[in-house]
Design a protein around this motif. Structure first.
Motif, PDB file in Angstrom:
ATOM      1  N   PHE A  22       0.817  -1.207   0.000  1.00  0.00           N
ATOM      2  CA  PHE A  22       0.000   0.000   0.000  1.00  0.00           C
ATOM      3  C   PHE A  22       0.854   1.262   0.000  1.00  0.00           C
ATOM      4  N   GLY A  23       2.156   1.117   0.206  1.00  0.00           N
ATOM      5  CA  GLY A  23       3.033   2.279   0.282  1.00  0.00           C
ATOM      6  C   GLY A  23       2.861   2.963   1.619  1.00  0.00           C
ATOM      7  N   GLU A  24       3.029   4.310   1.627  1.00  0.00           N
ATOM      8  CA  GLU A  24       2.854   5.081   2.869  1.00  0.00           C
ATOM      9  C   GLU A  24       1.387   5.428   3.048  1.00  0.00           C
ATOM     10  N   ILE A  25       0.879   5.143   4.242  1.00  0.00           N
ATOM     11  CA  ILE A  25      -0.505   5.521   4.548  1.00  0.00           C
ATOM     12  C   ILE A  25      -0.527   6.192   5.914  1.00  0.00           C
ATOM     13  N   GLU A  26      -1.516   7.048   6.108  1.00  0.00           N
ATOM     14  CA  GLU A  26      -1.696   7.699   7.412  1.00  0.00           C
ATOM     15  C   GLU A  26      -2.237   6.663   8.395  1.00  0.00           C
ATOM     16  N   SER A  27      -1.860   6.787   9.638  1.00  0.00           N
ATOM     17  CA  SER A  27      -2.358   5.900  10.682  1.00  0.00           C
ATOM     18  C   SER A  27      -3.887   5.929  10.711  1.00  0.00           C
ATOM     19  N   ARG A  28      -4.477   4.777  10.867  1.00  0.00           N
ATOM     20  CA  ARG A  28      -5.940   4.595  10.954  1.00  0.00           C
ATOM     21  C   ARG A  28      -6.678   4.892   9.644  1.00  0.00           C
ATOM     22  N   THR A  29      -5.960   4.952   8.534  1.00  0.00           N
ATOM     23  CA  THR A  29      -6.597   5.157   7.243  1.00  0.00           C
ATOM     24  C   THR A  29      -6.917   3.798   6.635  1.00  0.00           C
ATOM     25  N   PRO A  30      -8.196   3.473   6.434  1.00  0.00           N
ATOM     26  CA  PRO A  30      -8.536   2.181   5.855  1.00  0.00           C
ATOM     27  C   PRO A  30      -8.178   2.132   4.363  1.00  0.00           C
ATOM     28  N   VAL A  31      -7.610   1.008   3.964  1.00  0.00           N
ATOM     29  CA  VAL A  31      -7.248   0.776   2.561  1.00  0.00           C
ATOM     30  C   VAL A  31      -7.680  -0.646   2.201  1.00  0.00           C
ATOM     31  N   GLU A  32      -7.789  -0.905   0.918  1.00  0.00           N
ATOM     32  CA  GLU A  32      -8.141  -2.258   0.487  1.00  0.00           C
ATOM     33  C   GLU A  32      -7.515  -2.566  -0.855  1.00  0.00           C
TER      34      GLU A  32
END
Length: 158
Positions: free
Chosen positions: A56-66
């Motif tokens: 997913f690469g870099e994501i913000e904390s608590r950001t849902p991804v799928e």
């Protein structure tokens, strides 16, 4: 003693003389059925993933991804997925078909990650199916950046 020997000899003759040729008792249809059963038993479905890892690469904390994992049955028998589980509760696999997938057919499942953790995070998803190994795995990874709204309790400077 003579009676014992005579009895044993008679008994031995009775058993050996009653034996028919064993090959005459074999039913050819049973041999054919067994050969077909053994041929089918050695055929397994093979699950071939389009990708076995998603970053997913870099994501913000608590950001849902799928993401979606696509797969094809490249084996010689129908593929049946009985379960898909994640290594933790923050990752949820869903939307896979429980119906048999014929050889050559494709399927997919979705994996949702809630963005928990910090820094580099790797989660393993285990697919339980009727393949020769019985379990197949795929992975998701992400670099979870700290929550900018969360204050850190750094020691005060004196």
């Amino acid at each position: 003693m003579k009676k014992l020997i005579l009895s044993l000899t008679a008994l031995t003759l009775a058993f050996t003389s009653c034996k028919d040729d064993a090959t005459k008792k074999i039913d050819q249809s049973n041999i054919t059925a067994a050969a077909e059963r053994d041929a089918v038993a050695s055929k397994f479905p093979v699950i071939k993933f389009e990708k076995t890892e998603h970053d997913f690469g870099e994501i913000e904390s608590r950001t849902p991804v799928e993401t979606v994992f696509n797969y094809t049955n490249t084996g010689d028998a129908p593929l049946v997925i009985t379960d898909i589980k994640s290594s933790c509760g923050c990752t949820v696999p869903q939307d896979w078909s429980r119906e048999p997938l014929a050889p050559g057919e494709a399927g997919k499942f979705t994996v949702k990650f809630n963005g928990s953790g910090t820094n580099k995070v790797t989660k393993t998803i285990t697919v339980t199916a009727n393949t020769e190994k019985g379990k197949e795995t795929v992975k998701i990874t992400a670099f979870v950046k700290p929550d900018p709204n969360k204050t850190t309790n750094a020691p005060a400077a004196h």
